[in-house]
Scaffold this motif. Structure first.
Motif, PDB file in Angstrom:
ATOM      1  N   MET A  30       0.829  -1.205   0.000  1.00  0.00           N
ATOM      2  CA  MET A  30       0.000   0.000   0.000  1.00  0.00           C
ATOM      3  C   MET A  30       0.868   1.261   0.000  1.00  0.00           C
ATOM      4  N   LEU A  31       1.953   1.256   0.797  1.00  0.00           N
ATOM      5  CA  LEU A  31       2.854   2.409   0.811  1.00  0.00           C
ATOM      6  C   LEU A  31       3.473   2.626  -0.566  1.00  0.00           C
ATOM      7  N   ALA A  32       3.891   1.526  -1.204  1.00  0.00           N
ATOM      8  CA  ALA A  32       4.488   1.635  -2.536  1.00  0.00           C
ATOM      9  C   ALA A  32       3.476   2.151  -3.551  1.00  0.00           C
ATOM     10  N   ASP A  33       2.219   1.678  -3.459  1.00  0.00           N
ATOM     11  CA  ASP A  33       1.188   2.147  -4.385  1.00  0.00           C
ATOM     12  C   ASP A  33       0.941   3.644  -4.252  1.00  0.00           C
ATOM     13  N   MET A  34       1.202   4.194  -3.056  1.00  0.00           N
ATOM     14  CA  MET A  34       1.001   5.633  -2.840  1.00  0.00           C
ATOM     15  C   MET A  34       2.267   6.441  -3.099  1.00  0.00           C
ATOM     16  N   GLY A  35       3.308   5.776  -3.634  1.00  0.00           N
ATOM     17  CA  GLY A  35       4.484   6.505  -4.073  1.00  0.00           C
ATOM     18  C   GLY A  35       5.733   6.310  -3.252  1.00  0.00           C
ATOM     19  N   ALA A  36       5.658   5.620  -2.102  1.00  0.00           N
ATOM     20  CA  ALA A  36       6.844   5.433  -1.267  1.00  0.00           C
ATOM     21  C   ALA A  36       7.783   4.407  -1.887  1.00  0.00           C
ATOM     22  N   GLU A  37       9.062   4.515  -1.579  1.00  0.00           N
ATOM     23  CA  GLU A  37      10.053   3.529  -1.987  1.00  0.00           C
ATOM     24  C   GLU A  37      10.223   2.527  -0.846  1.00  0.00           C
ATOM     25  N   VAL A  38       9.851   1.284  -1.073  1.00  0.00           N
ATOM     26  CA  VAL A  38       9.988   0.240  -0.066  1.00  0.00           C
ATOM     27  C   VAL A  38      11.273  -0.521  -0.347  1.00  0.00           C
ATOM     28  N   ILE A  39      12.199  -0.516   0.598  1.00  0.00           N
ATOM     29  CA  ILE A  39      13.537  -1.014   0.353  1.00  0.00           C
ATOM     30  C   ILE A  39      13.700  -2.487   0.703  1.00  0.00           C
ATOM     31  N   LEU A  40      13.079  -2.965   1.777  1.00  0.00           N
ATOM     32  CA  LEU A  40      13.351  -4.315   2.252  1.00  0.00           C
ATOM     33  C   LEU A  40      12.072  -5.034   2.653  1.00  0.00           C
ATOM     34  N   ILE A  41      11.951  -6.275   2.210  1.00  0.00           N
ATOM     35  CA  ILE A  41      10.915  -7.185   2.699  1.00  0.00           C
ATOM     36  C   ILE A  41      11.647  -8.384   3.279  1.00  0.00           C
ATOM     37  N   GLU A  42      11.404  -8.701   4.543  1.00  0.00           N
ATOM     38  CA  GLU A  42      12.197  -9.713   5.218  1.00  0.00           C
ATOM     39  C   GLU A  42      11.325 -10.574   6.121  1.00  0.00           C
ATOM     40  N   ARG A  43      11.645 -11.890   6.140  1.00  0.00           N
ATOM     41  CA  ARG A  43      10.968 -12.846   7.025  1.00  0.00           C
ATOM     42  C   ARG A  43       9.450 -12.743   6.883  1.00  0.00           C
ATOM     43  N   SER A  44       8.982 -12.813   5.650  1.00  0.00           N
ATOM     44  CA  SER A  44       7.559 -12.664   5.373  1.00  0.00           C
ATOM     45  C   SER A  44       7.057 -13.819   4.515  1.00  0.00           C
ATOM     46  N   ALA A  45       5.773 -14.083   4.594  1.00  0.00           N
ATOM     47  CA  ALA A  45       5.088 -15.011   3.706  1.00  0.00           C
ATOM     48  C   ALA A  45       4.204 -14.187   2.787  1.00  0.00           C
ATOM     49  N   ILE A  46       4.410 -14.335   1.484  1.00  0.00           N
ATOM     50  CA  ILE A  46       3.683 -13.541   0.489  1.00  0.00           C
ATOM     51  C   ILE A  46       2.956 -14.533  -0.399  1.00  0.00           C
ATOM     52  N   HIS A  47       1.647 -14.601  -0.307  1.00  0.00           N
ATOM     53  CA  HIS A  47       0.929 -15.688  -0.985  1.00  0.00           C
ATOM     54  C   HIS A  47      -0.520 -15.317  -1.273  1.00  0.00           C
ATOM     55  N   GLY A  48      -1.094 -16.083  -2.205  1.00  0.00           N
ATOM     56  CA  GLY A  48      -2.515 -15.984  -2.478  1.00  0.00           C
ATOM     57  C   GLY A  48      -2.940 -14.758  -3.264  1.00  0.00           C
ATOM     58  N   ASN A  49      -2.001 -14.104  -3.958  1.00  0.00           N
ATOM     59  CA  ASN A  49      -2.361 -12.933  -4.761  1.00  0.00           C
ATOM     60  C   ASN A  49      -2.774 -13.359  -6.172  1.00  0.00           C
ATOM     61  N   VAL A  50      -3.849 -12.751  -6.676  1.00  0.00           N
ATOM     62  CA  VAL A  50      -4.379 -13.138  -7.973  1.00  0.00           C
ATOM     63  C   VAL A  50      -3.374 -12.852  -9.079  1.00  0.00           C
ATOM     64  N   ARG A  51      -2.595 -11.764  -8.945  1.00  0.00           N
ATOM     65  CA  ARG A  51      -1.607 -11.459  -9.974  1.00  0.00           C
ATOM     66  C   ARG A  51      -0.187 -11.620  -9.426  1.00  0.00           C
ATOM     67  N   ARG A  52       0.344 -10.623  -8.733  1.00  0.00           N
ATOM     68  CA  ARG A  52       1.750 -10.648  -8.333  1.00  0.00           C
ATOM     69  C   ARG A  52       1.881 -10.585  -6.821  1.00  0.00           C
ATOM     70  N   GLY A  53       2.827 -11.393  -6.282  1.00  0.00           N
ATOM     71  CA  GLY A  53       3.130 -11.263  -4.870  1.00  0.00           C
ATOM     72  C   GLY A  53       3.872  -9.972  -4.590  1.00  0.00           C
ATOM     73  N   VAL A  54       4.929  -9.699  -5.376  1.00  0.00           N
ATOM     74  CA  VAL A  54       5.715  -8.462  -5.265  1.00  0.00           C
ATOM     75  C   VAL A  54       5.946  -7.943  -6.673  1.00  0.00           C
ATOM     76  N   TRP A  55       5.661  -6.666  -6.879  1.00  0.00           N
ATOM     77  CA  TRP A  55       5.907  -6.030  -8.176  1.00  0.00           C
ATOM     78  C   TRP A  55       6.809  -4.828  -7.940  1.00  0.00           C
ATOM     79  N   VAL A  56       8.031  -4.899  -8.424  1.00  0.00           N
ATOM     80  CA  VAL A  56       8.985  -3.789  -8.297  1.00  0.00           C
ATOM     81  C   VAL A  56       8.973  -3.062  -9.631  1.00  0.00           C
ATOM     82  N   ASN A  57       8.459  -1.832  -9.624  1.00  0.00           N
ATOM     83  CA  ASN A  57       8.219  -1.119 -10.882  1.00  0.00           C
ATOM     84  C   ASN A  57       8.645   0.340 -10.755  1.00  0.00           C
ATOM     85  N   SER A  58       9.694   0.580  -9.983  1.00  0.00           N
ATOM     86  CA  SER A  58      10.151   1.946  -9.767  1.00  0.00           C
ATOM     87  C   SER A  58      11.540   2.109 -10.364  1.00  0.00           C
TER      88      SER A  58
END
Length: 206
Positions: A30-58
Motif C-alpha cells: 500500500m505504501l508503494a502504491d502511494m508513491g513510497a520507496e519500499v527497500i526491504l521485505i524480510e521474514r515474510s510469507a507472500i501468498h494468495g495474490n491473484v496477480r503478483r506477490g511483489v511487483w517492483v516497478n520503480s
C-alpha cells in the motif's frame, strides 16, 4: 532520491527497512502504491495474490527480499522499469506463471541461496534484459521450465532439495539434501538465525 520518477501522496518517502510477518507485506504494498520507496521485505510469507506477490516497478530503486516464502501467486516477484533487487535465502513455490519474472529491463542484482520449486517457470528472463548474478540456487519440479534465458553459476543445481513434507507445508530439509552446507555466505546481511531460530551458518557455510 527517485521522487521524480514516482507519483502519489507518499512520493519522496523512503521506507528504509521492512521486516515482519503477517499483514506487514500488504502494508508495504500500500505504501508503494502511494508513491513510497519500499527497500526491504524480510521474514515474510507472500501468498494468495491473484496477480503478483511483489511487483517492483520503480525506476532505479534497489529493493531486497530476504528469508521470505513466496507462494501460490500468479507471479511471485516481477521486476520492471530498470528496477533491481537483492534476493537472499527465500523459497518460491506454487506460483502459477512465474516464480521470478524479469521483464522490461528489470534486472536482479543478485539472487543467492534461494529455492525455486513447483512453479510454472522458476525464473524467466526476457532476452533483452541485462545480465545478473545467481549464486547457490536450487531449481526443482518447476512444471514448464526451471529457468529460461539465464545462466546458472557452478554452485547452482537442478536437483531434488529433499523437503520433508512439501505438500503439507513442510519445507525443512531431510538428511542428504543438496542444500545442506552448500550456501553462499552473504556477509551478515541475513542475520545469525533462520526463521525457526536455528543458526544460519553450520560447518562454516549457510
Amino acid at each position: 532520491s527517485n521522487a521524480g520518477h514516482r507519483q502519489g501522496p507518499l512520493a519522496g518517502m523512503r521506507v528504509i527497512e521492512f521486516a515482519a510477518i503477517g499483514p506487514a507485506p500488504f502494508a508495504g504494498m500500500m505504501l508503494a502504491d502511494m508513491g513510497a520507496e519500499v527497500i526491504l521485505i524480510e521474514r515474510s510469507a507472500i501468498h494468495g495474490n491473484v496477480r503478483r506477490g511483489v511487483w517492483v516497478n520503480s525506476a532505479k530503486v534497489m529493493s531486497a527480499i530476504r528469508q521470505c516464502r513466496i507462494y501460490d501467486n500468479q507471479e511471485g516477484v516481477r521486476l520492471d522499469n530498470f528496477s533491481s533487487i537483492d534476493i537472499q535465502s527465500s523459497l518460491f513455490h506454487g506460483n502459477t506463471s512465474y516464480g521470478l519474472y524479469l521483464y522490461a529491463n528489470g534486472v536482479a542484482s543478485e539472487i543467492a541461496n534461494t529455492i525455486f520449486y513447483d512453479n510454472a517457470y522458476g525464473v524467466y528472463r526476457e532476452i533483452h534484459n541485462p545480465p545478473y548474478v545467481i549464486k547457490n540456487c536450487i531449481f526443482w519440479a518447476n512444471t514448464t521450465a526451471d529457468y529460461q534465458n539465464i545462466v546458472l553459476d557452478a554452485a547452482s543445481i537442478v536437483a531434488d532439495p529433499l523437503f520433508r513434507d512439501p505438500d503439507n507445508g513442510g519445507f525443512r530439509l531431510m538428511t542428504g539434501s543438496p542444500a545442506i552446507d552448500a550456501g553462499f555466505n552473504p556477509g551478515g546481511r541475513e542475520g545469525a538465525t533462520d526463521l525457526v531460530g536455528n543458526p544460519r551458518i553450520a560447518n562454516g557455510v549457510v
